[in-house]
Write a protein that holds these residues in place. Sequence first.
Motif, PDB file in Angstrom:
ATOM      1  N   LYS A   1     -17.302   8.261  -1.300  1.00  0.00           N
ATOM      2  CA  LYS A   1     -17.332   7.009  -2.166  1.00  0.00           C
ATOM      3  C   LYS A   1     -15.972   6.704  -2.696  1.00  0.00           C
ATOM      4  N   GLY A   2     -15.654   5.259  -2.330  1.00  0.00           N
ATOM      5  CA  GLY A   2     -14.274   4.919  -2.733  1.00  0.00           C
ATOM      6  C   GLY A   2     -13.114   5.491  -2.006  1.00  0.00           C
ATOM      7  N   ASN A   3     -12.172   4.900  -2.231  1.00  0.00           N
ATOM      8  CA  ASN A   3     -10.702   5.096  -1.611  1.00  0.00           C
ATOM      9  C   ASN A   3      -9.702   5.290  -2.243  1.00  0.00           C
ATOM     10  N   ILE A   4      -9.602   5.942  -3.501  1.00  0.00           N
ATOM     11  CA  ILE A   4      -8.457   5.554  -4.572  1.00  0.00           C
ATOM     12  C   ILE A   4      -7.243   6.470  -3.635  1.00  0.00           C
ATOM     13  N   GLU A   5      -7.368   7.059  -2.722  1.00  0.00           N
ATOM     14  CA  GLU A   5      -6.138   7.622  -2.123  1.00  0.00           C
ATOM     15  C   GLU A   5      -5.569   6.680  -1.460  1.00  0.00           C
ATOM     16  N   GLU A   6      -5.936   5.356  -1.285  1.00  0.00           N
ATOM     17  CA  GLU A   6      -5.087   4.529  -0.747  1.00  0.00           C
ATOM     18  C   GLU A   6      -3.908   4.121  -1.811  1.00  0.00           C
ATOM     19  N   ILE A   7      -4.069   4.536  -3.040  1.00  0.00           N
ATOM     20  CA  ILE A   7      -2.820   4.396  -3.767  1.00  0.00           C
ATOM     21  C   ILE A   7      -1.699   5.000  -3.448  1.00  0.00           C
ATOM     22  N   GLN A   8      -1.813   6.015  -2.556  1.00  0.00           N
ATOM     23  CA  GLN A   8      -0.703   7.078  -2.039  1.00  0.00           C
ATOM     24  C   GLN A   8       0.050   6.086  -0.971  1.00  0.00           C
ATOM     25  N   ARG A   9      -0.602   5.488  -0.258  1.00  0.00           N
ATOM     26  CA  ARG A   9      -0.118   4.425   0.879  1.00  0.00           C
ATOM     27  C   ARG A   9       0.597   3.384   0.171  1.00  0.00           C
ATOM     28  N   PHE A  10      -0.012   2.993  -0.737  1.00  0.00           N
ATOM     29  CA  PHE A  10       0.784   1.879  -1.599  1.00  0.00           C
ATOM     30  C   PHE A  10       2.170   2.462  -2.315  1.00  0.00           C
ATOM     31  N   TYR A  11       2.042   3.726  -2.663  1.00  0.00           N
ATOM     32  CA  TYR A  11       3.324   4.282  -3.332  1.00  0.00           C
ATOM     33  C   TYR A  11       4.505   4.552  -2.146  1.00  0.00           C
ATOM     34  N   GLN A  12       3.785   4.872  -1.163  1.00  0.00           N
ATOM     35  CA  GLN A  12       4.845   5.165   0.486  1.00  0.00           C
ATOM     36  C   GLN A  12       5.150   3.692   0.511  1.00  0.00           C
ATOM     37  N   LEU A  13       4.618   2.602   0.593  1.00  0.00           N
ATOM     38  CA  LEU A  13       5.057   1.323   0.839  1.00  0.00           C
ATOM     39  C   LEU A  13       6.394   0.837  -0.080  1.00  0.00           C
ATOM     40  N   ILE A  14       6.206   0.983  -1.295  1.00  0.00           N
ATOM     41  CA  ILE A  14       7.058   0.557  -2.227  1.00  0.00           C
ATOM     42  C   ILE A  14       8.124   1.457  -2.548  1.00  0.00           C
ATOM     43  N   GLY A  15       8.231   2.587  -2.038  1.00  0.00           N
ATOM     44  CA  GLY A  15       9.220   3.568  -1.979  1.00  0.00           C
ATOM     45  C   GLY A  15       9.326   4.317  -3.320  1.00  0.00           C
TER      46      GLY A  15
ATOM     47  N   TYR B   1      13.889  -8.257  -9.391  1.00  0.00           N
ATOM     48  CA  TYR B   1      12.712  -7.190  -9.135  1.00  0.00           C
ATOM     49  C   TYR B   1      13.226  -6.172  -8.077  1.00  0.00           C
ATOM     50  N   ASP B   2      12.722  -4.852  -8.398  1.00  0.00           N
ATOM     51  CA  ASP B   2      12.880  -4.022  -7.156  1.00  0.00           C
ATOM     52  C   ASP B   2      11.973  -4.344  -5.836  1.00  0.00           C
ATOM     53  N   VAL B   3      10.611  -4.557  -6.572  1.00  0.00           N
ATOM     54  CA  VAL B   3       9.629  -5.082  -5.478  1.00  0.00           C
ATOM     55  C   VAL B   3       8.810  -6.378  -6.034  1.00  0.00           C
TER      56      VAL B   3
ATOM     57  N   LYS C   1       7.365  -6.521   4.401  1.00  0.00           N
ATOM     58  CA  LYS C   1       6.282  -6.226   5.016  1.00  0.00           C
ATOM     59  C   LYS C   1       5.454  -7.157   4.747  1.00  0.00           C
ATOM     60  N   ILE C   2       4.252  -7.269   5.841  1.00  0.00           N
ATOM     61  CA  ILE C   2       3.104  -7.875   5.661  1.00  0.00           C
ATOM     62  C   ILE C   2       2.012  -6.958   5.683  1.00  0.00           C
ATOM     63  N   VAL C   3       1.060  -6.710   4.539  1.00  0.00           N
ATOM     64  CA  VAL C   3       0.026  -6.186   4.460  1.00  0.00           C
ATOM     65  C   VAL C   3      -1.155  -6.488   4.637  1.00  0.00           C
ATOM     66  N   ALA C   4      -2.182  -6.026   5.650  1.00  0.00           N
ATOM     67  CA  ALA C   4      -3.508  -6.638   5.702  1.00  0.00           C
ATOM     68  C   ALA C   4      -4.522  -5.530   5.365  1.00  0.00           C
ATOM     69  N   VAL C   5      -5.658  -5.714   4.540  1.00  0.00           N
ATOM     70  CA  VAL C   5      -6.544  -5.091   4.157  1.00  0.00           C
ATOM     71  C   VAL C   5      -7.706  -4.459   5.055  1.00  0.00           C
ATOM     72  N   SER C   6      -7.576  -4.625   6.308  1.00  0.00           N
ATOM     73  CA  SER C   6      -8.246  -4.028   7.308  1.00  0.00           C
ATOM     74  C   SER C   6      -7.605  -4.170   8.599  1.00  0.00           C
TER      75      SER C   6
ATOM     76  N   MET D   1      15.093   8.080 -16.982  1.00  0.00           N
ATOM     77  CA  MET D   1      15.017   7.371 -15.613  1.00  0.00           C
ATOM     78  C   MET D   1      14.515   5.898 -15.748  1.00  0.00           C
ATOM     79  N   ASN D   2      15.375   5.143 -15.007  1.00  0.00           N
ATOM     80  CA  ASN D   2      14.923   3.729 -15.145  1.00  0.00           C
ATOM     81  C   ASN D   2      13.586   3.701 -14.242  1.00  0.00           C
ATOM     82  N   LYS D   3      12.732   2.955 -14.839  1.00  0.00           N
ATOM     83  CA  LYS D   3      11.541   2.353 -14.265  1.00  0.00           C
ATOM     84  C   LYS D   3      11.879   1.255 -12.975  1.00  0.00           C
ATOM     85  N   GLN D   4      10.875   1.446 -11.955  1.00  0.00           N
ATOM     86  CA  GLN D   4      11.080   0.498 -10.992  1.00  0.00           C
ATOM     87  C   GLN D   4      10.311  -0.742 -11.230  1.00  0.00           C
TER      88      GLN D   4
END
Length: 397
Positions: free
Chosen positions: A383-397, A126-128, A177-182, A1-4
């Motif tokens: 504590k923390g919010n590492i689940e935000e990585i899933q939103r990042f994955y959704q963003l970049i496809g 680049y892809d992204v 897309k423009i991504v705000a941090v809050s 599989m080709n990497k993104q």
Amino acid sequence: MNKQQLLFVIDSLDCAGAEKSLVTLLSLLNYSKYSVDLVLFAHGKVLEELVPKEVNIIKPLEYTRFANLKINDAIVYSFKNRNIKNLIARAKYSYRIRRGKYSNAQKARIFWESVANVFEENPKHYDVAISYAQGIPTFYVADKVIAKKKYAWVNVSYRLNRMDKEFQKRFYDQFDKIVAVSDSTKEIFLETFPEFLNRMEVIFDINNPDLILNMAQMGSNYEDEFKGIRILTIGRLAHQKGYDVALDACKKLKERGINFRWYALGKGPLQQELEKYIRENELTEHFILLGVKANPYPYIKNADIYVQTSRFEGFGLAIAEARMLNVPIVSTRFDAVYTQMIHEKNGLVVNMNGEEVSNAILTLITDNTLRSSIIQYLEKEKKGNIEEIQRFYQLIG
């Protein structure tokens, strides 16, 4: 599989909020799926050692190398290589930037207006491509990078004058897309650019509690064997961080006879001004500038109170880190503060003046019941919010 193929661009990996957020994000990426390049405009900063080995940090750009030469060496280099374009661009920027005091947005515009024509384009497709900070990284990704998708991070709440709004609009027009941090950062950005409403996303700065807890056990911290109350502030020595408010609060605490030391981790343009105030107001034993530490977490862990006197923040990553280490917090009421803070639950939120900050600190020192209640709340809150990585994955496809 080709990497993104991903590209991240940020000014540097100095020890600050956006930079720590990026390092955390990079530490969580799945490198079996992604090939990652990283462009920096300043190299050799403290957080580079924390970048995962899978990330390819692109060697310094030609103009970046040239700009770091001493002026005499730059002149010799230019004439020896029969190429004075870089020298002209550098001189143009130097002349313009010395003509007045400018905001960060104005400095970025002046820089890009002066040197954009000598910046080489990135040769890779680049892809992204992601500019992980506003200003120069955003201009670079818009103008010098070829990518199927482009995303711009906005990690500070700032407002622009008409000239800078018009200048920056043509760059943001090029982003998917423009991504705000809050949420508040998004709202403030849309006050300036309402036309980008449908392109906006919110992804909070990612903080990983396991990483922070582990790093809090490593390395050195306070070495002065002081036995009183330790207060800590982290942030660049700049107007945004409200050190004038902190120093005024410090002075008032001293006048009340409190046994404390207030430490600050950071560096920046106000250092000499702050040092002068500290000397003139006889605060040398009470307000101590420690400079930048690659690992600030042992300092946070061993503080009695964490204080944030910011005028504005996109998110307030240092507050999140203090929360993860169960340190009671006093914060000024900046735009995004209630993204994290609950007054009298995980700390105290006050108006932006030395009197209220000093009163809040004194309350946490003297009211043992409130202090214990806040620490208990901190120990139990999420504590923390590492689940935000899933939103990042959704963003970049």
